[in-house]
Design a protein around this motif. Structure first.
Motif, short mmCIF file in Angstrom:
data_model
loop_
_atom_site.label_atom_id
_atom_site.label_comp_id
_atom_site.label_asym_id
_atom_site.label_seq_id
_atom_site.Cartn_x
_atom_site.Cartn_y
_atom_site.Cartn_z
N VAL A 56 0.79 -0.81 -0.45
CA VAL A 56 -0.10 -0.12 0.11
C VAL A 56 0.50 1.23 0.13
CG1 VAL A 56 -2.28 -1.21 1.11
CG2 VAL A 56 -0.43 -0.13 2.55
N ARG A 57 1.66 0.77 0.75
CA ARG A 57 2.73 2.30 0.25
C ARG A 57 4.19 2.39 -0.24
NH1 ARG A 57 0.82 0.70 5.78
NH2 ARG A 57 -0.22 3.30 6.76
N MET A 58 3.65 3.10 -1.53
CA MET A 58 4.49 2.87 -2.83
C MET A 58 4.96 4.66 -2.64
SD MET A 58 3.74 -1.22 -4.45
CE MET A 58 2.15 0.12 -3.98
N THR A 67 -5.47 -0.20 -6.37
CA THR A 67 -6.61 -1.26 -6.84
C THR A 67 -7.69 -0.96 -7.30
OG1 THR A 67 -5.70 -2.11 -4.69
CG2 THR A 67 -7.89 -2.55 -5.26
N ARG A 68 -7.58 0.87 -6.65
CA ARG A 68 -9.27 1.88 -7.67
C ARG A 68 -9.11 1.25 -8.73
NH1 ARG A 68 -8.37 5.52 -5.38
NH2 ARG A 68 -9.62 4.75 -3.08
N ARG A 69 -7.86 2.17 -9.49
CA ARG A 69 -8.39 1.49 -11.01
C ARG A 69 -8.05 -0.16 -11.89
NH1 ARG A 69 -3.80 6.02 -13.17
NH2 ARG A 69 -4.56 7.97 -11.22
N ILE A 70 -7.42 -0.84 -10.84
CA ILE A 70 -7.12 -1.95 -12.19
C ILE A 70 -8.77 -3.20 -11.45
CG2 ILE A 70 -6.67 -4.49 -11.29
CD1 ILE A 70 -3.96 -3.21 -10.04
N CYS A 71 -9.53 -2.58 -10.17
CA CYS A 71 -10.61 -3.47 -9.72
C CYS A 71 -11.95 -2.25 -10.30
CB CYS A 71 -11.02 -3.74 -8.71
SG CYS A 71 -9.47 -4.27 -7.58
N GLY A 72 -12.13 -1.12 -11.24
CA GLY A 72 -13.25 -0.79 -11.43
C GLY A 72 -13.96 -0.12 -11.00
N GLY A 73 -13.72 0.00 -9.86
CA GLY A 73 -14.46 0.68 -8.61
C GLY A 73 -15.78 -0.87 -8.66
N ARG A 74 -16.79 -0.72 -8.15
CA ARG A 74 -17.94 -1.72 -7.57
C ARG A 74 -18.74 -2.37 -8.96
NH1 ARG A 74 -19.16 -1.85 -2.70
NH2 ARG A 74 -18.91 0.06 -2.38
N ASP A 75 -18.07 -2.28 -10.37
CA ASP A 75 -18.87 -2.93 -11.27
C ASP A 75 -18.69 -4.24 -11.20
OD1 ASP A 75 -18.74 -3.66 -14.46
OD2 ASP A 75 -20.62 -2.39 -13.73
N ALA A 99 -9.42 1.79 3.07
CA ALA A 99 -9.38 2.55 1.84
C ALA A 99 -9.80 0.82 0.21
CB ALA A 99 -8.69 2.92 1.44
N ALA A 100 -8.42 0.56 1.13
CA ALA A 100 -8.41 -1.00 -0.32
C ALA A 100 -9.81 -1.84 -0.55
CB ALA A 100 -7.33 -1.61 0.08
N LEU A 101 -9.74 -2.09 0.55
CA LEU A 101 -11.29 -2.88 0.50
C LEU A 101 -12.64 -2.25 -0.37
CD1 LEU A 101 -11.89 -4.55 3.95
CD2 LEU A 101 -11.16 -5.49 1.92
N LYS A 102 -12.47 -0.88 0.22
CA LYS A 102 -13.18 0.53 -0.41
C LYS A 102 -13.51 0.03 -2.11
CE LYS A 102 -15.28 3.79 0.79
NZ LYS A 102 -15.70 5.34 1.41
N ALA A 103 -11.99 0.03 -1.87
CA ALA A 103 -11.45 0.25 -3.75
C ALA A 103 -11.83 -1.00 -4.51
CB ALA A 103 -10.16 0.94 -3.83
N GLY A 104 -12.10 -1.82 -3.90
CA GLY A 104 -12.64 -3.65 -4.58
C GLY A 104 -11.88 -4.16 -4.26
N ALA A 105 -10.47 -3.92 -3.02
CA ALA A 105 -9.71 -5.51 -2.88
C ALA A 105 -10.23 -6.40 -2.70
CB ALA A 105 -8.51 -5.12 -2.28
N ALA A 106 -10.27 -8.41 -2.98
CA ALA A 106 -10.34 -9.30 -2.30
C ALA A 106 -9.95 -9.11 -0.78
CB ALA A 106 -10.08 -10.84 -3.46
N GLY A 107 -9.45 -8.15 -0.38
CA GLY A 107 -9.06 -8.88 1.00
C GLY A 107 -8.26 -8.35 0.91
N PHE A 108 -7.21 -8.44 2.75
CA PHE A 108 -5.48 -7.81 3.11
C PHE A 108 -5.10 -9.63 4.12
CE2 PHE A 108 -8.12 -6.24 6.59
CZ PHE A 108 -7.76 -6.19 7.02
#
Length: 227
Positions: A56-58, A67-75, A99-108
């Motif tokens: 996350v920190r990069m 993640t937000r760009r890769i997951c394409g929102g909530r669609d 924030a990553a979960l909101k962005a569409g990550a499958a988990g952490f």
């Protein structure tokens, strides 16, 4: 076919360690690497990847924005067609994980996770499961939702498509209850609850229960600190 994994972390030594562990598995192969989110998007455009291990920190672009760009929102359709993102974080109750979960990550997962747990998480994510319990998601939301800058409130008209029973089930999912706990609460069989959960996810275009918890907060069905 081996699970194709991409490593995204600005620490080359850490990527080397993960690569050695993953490539030693008969069902996994590290096919791509990147040192930050921006490079990850560039590499991903020319690489076929199933699962992304994302720091996350990069620099340049952090893991949340990537993640937000890769997951394409909530669609749901857009997410199902692309790779699934597993966030690597230092602290389990972390604003970046939230924030990553909101962005569409499958988990952490924590960065110091035992290798066996990391491998199991990758396999779970690849099969379509989440690797963070809804109860943990709720603790994250309870802690960080009131502290983050608020954007324009999203309108979730899909909620109107839920039956009364499905609405009940969604609220209980948002409270972090398992299928068994929901079954006992509503005096239903677990099989029936599983059917209701599946219908809730389908009607709301959600990939998993974790995203259902996030939506319940965003839509105001649940507020931080209480149901």
């Amino acid at each position: 076919m081996a699970i194709r994994v991409m490593l995204v972390d600005d620490q080359a030594l850490l990527r080397t360690g993960f690569r050695m562990v993953l490539n030693a598995q008969p069902d996994m192969e590290v096919v791509a690497e990147a040192g930050d989110g921006a490079e990850a998007l560039e590499v991903l455009a020319r690489s076929a990847v199933d699962v992304i291990l994302m720091d996350v920190r990069m620099p340049r672009m952090d893991g949340v924005e990537a993640t937000r760009r890769i997951c394409g929102g909530r669609d749901r359709a857009a997410r199902d067609q692309g790779p699934r993102v597993l966030i690597l974080t230092t602290f389990d109750l972390d604003e970046y994980a939230f924030a990553a979960l909101k962005a569409g990550a499958a988990g952490f997962m924590l960065k110091d996770v035992p290798p066996a747990e990391l491998l199991a998480a990758i396999r779970a994510v690849h099969s379509g499961d989440s690797v963070v319990a809804p109860s943990t998601t709720r603790r994250l939301l309870d802690r960080f939702a009131p502290l983050l800058p608020r954007t324009e409130a999203p309108v979730h008209t899909e909620l109107e498509r839920l039956t009364d029973r499905e609405h009940e089930v969604l609220l209980l999912i948002a409270q972090g209850l398992s299928n068994g706990e929901i079954a006992r609460h509503l005096v239903l069989s677990e099989a029936t609850v599983k059917t209701h959960v599946g219908r809730v996810l389908t009607k709301l275009n959600l990939r998993d229960r974790v995203q259902a918890v996030v939506l319940a907060y965003e839509s105001g069905l649940v507020r931080a600190g209480g149901a």
